[in-house]
Design a protein around this motif. Structure first.
Motif, PDB file in Angstrom:
ATOM      1  N   MET A  10       0.847  -1.206   0.000  1.00 39.10           N
ATOM      2  CA  MET A  10       0.000   0.000   0.000  1.00 39.10           C
ATOM      3  C   MET A  10       0.879   1.252   0.000  1.00 39.10           C
ATOM      4  O   MET A  10       0.710   2.147  -0.811  1.00 39.10           O
ATOM      5  N   ALA A  11       1.836   1.291   0.929  1.00 44.95           N
ATOM      6  CA  ALA A  11       2.730   2.450   1.013  1.00 44.95           C
ATOM      7  C   ALA A  11       3.485   2.611  -0.300  1.00 44.95           C
ATOM      8  O   ALA A  11       3.658   3.712  -0.810  1.00 44.95           O
ATOM      9  N   ILE A  12       3.901   1.493  -0.857  1.00 45.96           N
ATOM     10  CA  ILE A  12       4.663   1.539  -2.112  1.00 45.96           C
ATOM     11  C   ILE A  12       3.780   2.088  -3.225  1.00 45.96           C
ATOM     12  O   ILE A  12       4.172   2.960  -3.974  1.00 45.96           O
ATOM     13  N   LYS A  13       2.548   1.591  -3.267  1.00 47.72           N
ATOM     14  CA  LYS A  13       1.635   2.060  -4.315  1.00 47.72           C
ATOM     15  C   LYS A  13       1.399   3.556  -4.197  1.00 47.72           C
ATOM     16  O   LYS A  13       1.400   4.276  -5.176  1.00 47.72           O
ATOM     17  N   LEU A  14       1.210   4.000  -2.962  1.00 41.82           N
ATOM     18  CA  LEU A  14       0.960   5.425  -2.736  1.00 41.82           C
ATOM     19  C   LEU A  14       2.146   6.264  -3.181  1.00 41.82           C
ATOM     20  O   LEU A  14       1.983   7.286  -3.852  1.00 41.82           O
ATOM     21  N   SER A  15       3.359   5.810  -2.822  1.00 41.42           N
ATOM     22  CA  SER A  15       4.517   6.624  -3.164  1.00 41.42           C
ATOM     23  C   SER A  15       4.755   6.596  -4.676  1.00 41.42           C
ATOM     24  O   SER A  15       5.151   7.582  -5.257  1.00 41.42           O
ATOM     25  N   LEU A  16       4.467   5.469  -5.321  1.00 37.01           N
ATOM     26  CA  LEU A  16       4.575   5.420  -6.781  1.00 37.01           C
ATOM     27  C   LEU A  16       3.595   6.407  -7.396  1.00 37.01           C
ATOM     28  O   LEU A  16       3.918   7.135  -8.317  1.00 37.01           O
ATOM     29  N   PHE A  17       2.406   6.416  -6.822  1.00 37.91           N
ATOM     30  CA  PHE A  17       1.386   7.322  -7.344  1.00 37.91           C
ATOM     31  C   PHE A  17       1.855   8.770  -7.224  1.00 37.91           C
ATOM     32  O   PHE A  17       1.711   9.552  -8.155  1.00 37.91           O
ATOM     33  N   SER A  18       2.460   9.124  -6.097  1.00 36.56           N
ATOM     34  CA  SER A  18       2.891  10.513  -5.952  1.00 36.56           C
ATOM     35  C   SER A  18       4.035  10.832  -6.913  1.00 36.56           C
ATOM     36  O   SER A  18       4.137  11.939  -7.413  1.00 36.56           O
ATOM     37  N   VAL A  19       4.874   9.824  -7.197  1.00 32.35           N
ATOM     38  CA  VAL A  19       5.929  10.047  -8.177  1.00 32.35           C
ATOM     39  C   VAL A  19       5.322  10.361  -9.544  1.00 32.35           C
ATOM     40  O   VAL A  19       5.707  11.300 -10.213  1.00 32.35           O
ATOM     41  N   TYR A  20       4.309   9.589  -9.917  1.00 33.35           N
ATOM     42  CA  TYR A  20       3.637   9.839 -11.192  1.00 33.35           C
ATOM     43  C   TYR A  20       3.041  11.232 -11.230  1.00 33.35           C
ATOM     44  O   TYR A  20       3.112  11.938 -12.216  1.00 33.35           O
TER      45      TYR A  20
ATOM     46  N   ARG B   4      12.925  -9.618 -16.522  1.00 27.83           N
ATOM     47  CA  ARG B   4      11.485  -9.483 -16.725  1.00 27.83           C
ATOM     48  C   ARG B   4      11.187  -8.168 -17.449  1.00 27.83           C
ATOM     49  O   ARG B   4      10.385  -8.120 -18.367  1.00 27.83           O
ATOM     50  N   PHE B   5      11.866  -7.101 -17.048  1.00 27.68           N
ATOM     51  CA  PHE B   5      11.641  -5.790 -17.642  1.00 27.68           C
ATOM     52  C   PHE B   5      11.961  -5.785 -19.140  1.00 27.68           C
ATOM     53  O   PHE B   5      11.198  -5.270 -19.949  1.00 27.68           O
ATOM     54  N   LEU B   6      13.095  -6.372 -19.508  1.00 29.21           N
ATOM     55  CA  LEU B   6      13.509  -6.331 -20.914  1.00 29.21           C
ATOM     56  C   LEU B   6      12.537  -7.087 -21.823  1.00 29.21           C
ATOM     57  O   LEU B   6      12.409  -6.788 -22.999  1.00 29.21           O
ATOM     58  N   LYS B   7      11.832  -8.052 -21.227  1.00 31.83           N
ATOM     59  CA  LYS B   7      10.829  -8.779 -22.007  1.00 31.83           C
ATOM     60  C   LYS B   7       9.600  -7.926 -22.275  1.00 31.83           C
ATOM     61  O   LYS B   7       8.943  -8.084 -23.302  1.00 31.83           O
ATOM     62  N   ALA B   8       9.275  -7.028 -21.343  1.00 31.96           N
ATOM     63  CA  ALA B   8       8.055  -6.215 -21.475  1.00 31.96           C
ATOM     64  C   ALA B   8       8.274  -4.831 -20.862  1.00 31.96           C
ATOM     65  O   ALA B   8       7.736  -4.519 -19.811  1.00 31.96           O
ATOM     66  N   PRO B   9       9.084  -4.000 -21.519  1.00 35.64           N
ATOM     67  CA  PRO B   9       9.466  -2.693 -20.961  1.00 35.64           C
ATOM     68  C   PRO B   9       8.283  -1.791 -20.629  1.00 35.64           C
ATOM     69  O   PRO B   9       8.348  -1.014 -19.678  1.00 35.64           O
ATOM     70  N   ASN B  10       7.217  -1.908 -21.376  1.00 42.24           N
ATOM     71  CA  ASN B  10       6.107  -0.974 -21.159  1.00 42.24           C
ATOM     72  C   ASN B  10       5.320  -1.231 -19.886  1.00 42.24           C
ATOM     73  O   ASN B  10       4.462  -0.445 -19.520  1.00 42.24           O
ATOM     74  N   THR B  11       5.640  -2.308 -19.207  1.00 41.23           N
ATOM     75  CA  THR B  11       4.878  -2.618 -18.007  1.00 41.23           C
ATOM     76  C   THR B  11       5.418  -1.899 -16.769  1.00 41.23           C
ATOM     77  O   THR B  11       4.810  -1.952 -15.720  1.00 41.23           O
ATOM     78  N   ASN B  12       6.554  -1.254 -16.884  1.00 40.61           N
ATOM     79  CA  ASN B  12       7.119  -0.567 -15.718  1.00 40.61           C
ATOM     80  C   ASN B  12       7.589   0.827 -16.143  1.00 40.61           C
ATOM     81  O   ASN B  12       8.676   0.992 -16.682  1.00 40.61           O
ATOM     82  N   GLN B  13       6.750   1.811 -15.914  1.00 34.12           N
ATOM     83  CA  GLN B  13       7.013   3.144 -16.451  1.00 34.12           C
ATOM     84  C   GLN B  13       8.246   3.813 -15.842  1.00 34.12           C
ATOM     85  O   GLN B  13       8.978   4.510 -16.534  1.00 34.12           O
ATOM     86  N   ILE B  14       8.488   3.605 -14.578  1.00 33.02           N
ATOM     87  CA  ILE B  14       9.640   4.264 -13.951  1.00 33.02           C
ATOM     88  C   ILE B  14      10.934   3.632 -14.452  1.00 33.02           C
ATOM     89  O   ILE B  14      11.891   4.329 -14.803  1.00 33.02           O
ATOM     90  N   ALA B  15      10.951   2.311 -14.538  1.00 28.90           N
ATOM     91  CA  ALA B  15      12.125   1.625 -15.073  1.00 28.90           C
ATOM     92  C   ALA B  15      12.350   2.030 -16.524  1.00 28.90           C
ATOM     93  O   ALA B  15      13.492   2.252 -16.953  1.00 28.90           O
ATOM     94  N   LEU B  16      11.272   2.179 -17.254  1.00 29.52           N
ATOM     95  CA  LEU B  16      11.366   2.553 -18.665  1.00 29.52           C
ATOM     96  C   LEU B  16      11.988   3.945 -18.805  1.00 29.52           C
ATOM     97  O   LEU B  16      12.799   4.197 -19.705  1.00 29.52           O
ATOM     98  N   TYR B  17      11.630   4.811 -17.893  1.00 36.34           N
ATOM     99  CA  TYR B  17      12.167   6.167 -17.879  1.00 36.34           C
ATOM    100  C   TYR B  17      13.693   6.131 -17.727  1.00 36.34           C
ATOM    101  O   TYR B  17      14.428   6.765 -18.486  1.00 36.34           O
ATOM    102  N   PHE B  18      14.190   5.339 -16.793  1.00 36.24           N
ATOM    103  CA  PHE B  18      15.642   5.236 -16.617  1.00 36.24           C
ATOM    104  C   PHE B  18      16.297   4.527 -17.803  1.00 36.24           C
ATOM    105  O   PHE B  18      17.340   4.938 -18.290  1.00 36.24           O
ATOM    106  N   TYR B  19      15.642   3.480 -18.261  1.00 33.16           N
ATOM    107  CA  TYR B  19      16.189   2.696 -19.371  1.00 33.16           C
ATOM    108  C   TYR B  19      16.338   3.555 -20.632  1.00 33.16           C
ATOM    109  O   TYR B  19      17.342   3.472 -21.339  1.00 33.16           O
ATOM    110  N   ASN B  20      15.346   4.411 -20.879  1.00 36.69           N
ATOM    111  CA  ASN B  20      15.384   5.260 -22.066  1.00 36.69           C
ATOM    112  C   ASN B  20      16.563   6.224 -22.065  1.00 36.69           C
ATOM    113  O   ASN B  20      17.038   6.627 -23.123  1.00 36.69           O
TER     114      ASN B  20
END
Ligand SMILES: *[C@@H]1O[C@H](CO)[C@@H](O)[C@H](O)[C@H]1NC(C)=O
Ligand SMILES: *[C@@H]1O[C@H](CO)[C@@H](O)[C@H](O)[C@H]1NC(C)=O
Length: 180
Positions: free
Chosen positions: A1-11, A98-114
């Motif tokens: 829950m805390a993780i979800k909330l903090s991810l949400f605030s990052v977005y 896992r990320f490299l197989k489906a990059p679009n599933t993790n937006q924050i990781a995708l941001y760094f990867y890009n």
């Protein structure tokens, strides 16, 4: 829950700043790499080069000694300099395979990867079988990608990445940069 909330605030921060268009300048100030397990990986080089005032780049090459590598995690943490470098905003662990197989599933990781992918040879899924290279990553390119979405105040930053294979921390890379 805390993780979800903090991810949400990052977005939230992301998109707020995206639409208010903050223009800033990123500049690399240092790069450091350290192998924590020299039987597993060795850095052949890792440096920041200043060609002139407006062109600096980072290059690195790491030799992988136990290929193929089928299980990789990357822990990415951002630090901001105050009294020393203190954790700032991002602290995530990414299952790289896992990320490299489906990059679009993790937006924050995708941001760094890009930020890195155009300069690196990590453009395929696991396993890793070749040496990893980051070739002349310049901050100009980063500027154009980041400045519109960087939700940060000006200052000195450091992005620290731990490269974890088979759940053992094998190497650390640190990129220092300033935002003005
Ligand atoms: C800096 O070096 C780059 C690459 O050699 C060159 O393209 C650019 O014109 C140089 N800039 C200045 C201000 O000298
Ligand atoms: C990142 O989060 C982990 C787990 O919550 C924590 O143990 C670690 O100290 C944090 N690191 C930083 C740099 O904030």
């Amino acid at each position: 829950m805390a993780i979800k909330l903090s991810l949400f605030s990052v977005y939230l921060v992301f998109f707020t700043y995206y639409f208010t268009e903050v223009y800033s300048l990123v500049e690399f100030t240092n790069a450091q790499c350290e192998s924590l397990d020299k039987d597993f990986s060795l850095f052949e080089y890792c440096f920041l080069k200043s060609v002139n005032r407006s062109y600096k780049y980072v290059s690195l090459k790491v030799k992988l000694l136990k290929v193929p590598i089928t299980k990789v995690k990357v822990k990415v943490a951002l630090y901001k300099r105050a009294n020393g470098y203190l954790p700032f905003l991002y602290n995530i662990t990414i299952d790289a395979c896992r990320f490299l197989k489906a990059p679009n599933t993790n937006q924050i990781a995708l941001y760094f990867y890009n930020l890195f992918k155009d300069y690196s040879n990590i453009n395929h899924t696991c396993p890793f079988i070749n040496d990893l290279v980051l070739d002349k990553m310049s901050y100009h390119s980063i500027n154009t990608k980041v400045t519109k979405i960087l939700p940060f105040p000006e200052g000195q930053y450091m992005i620290e990445m731990h490269w974890i294979a088979y759940d053992i921390d094998r190497a650390v890379t640190k990129f220092y940069w300033s935002l003005t």
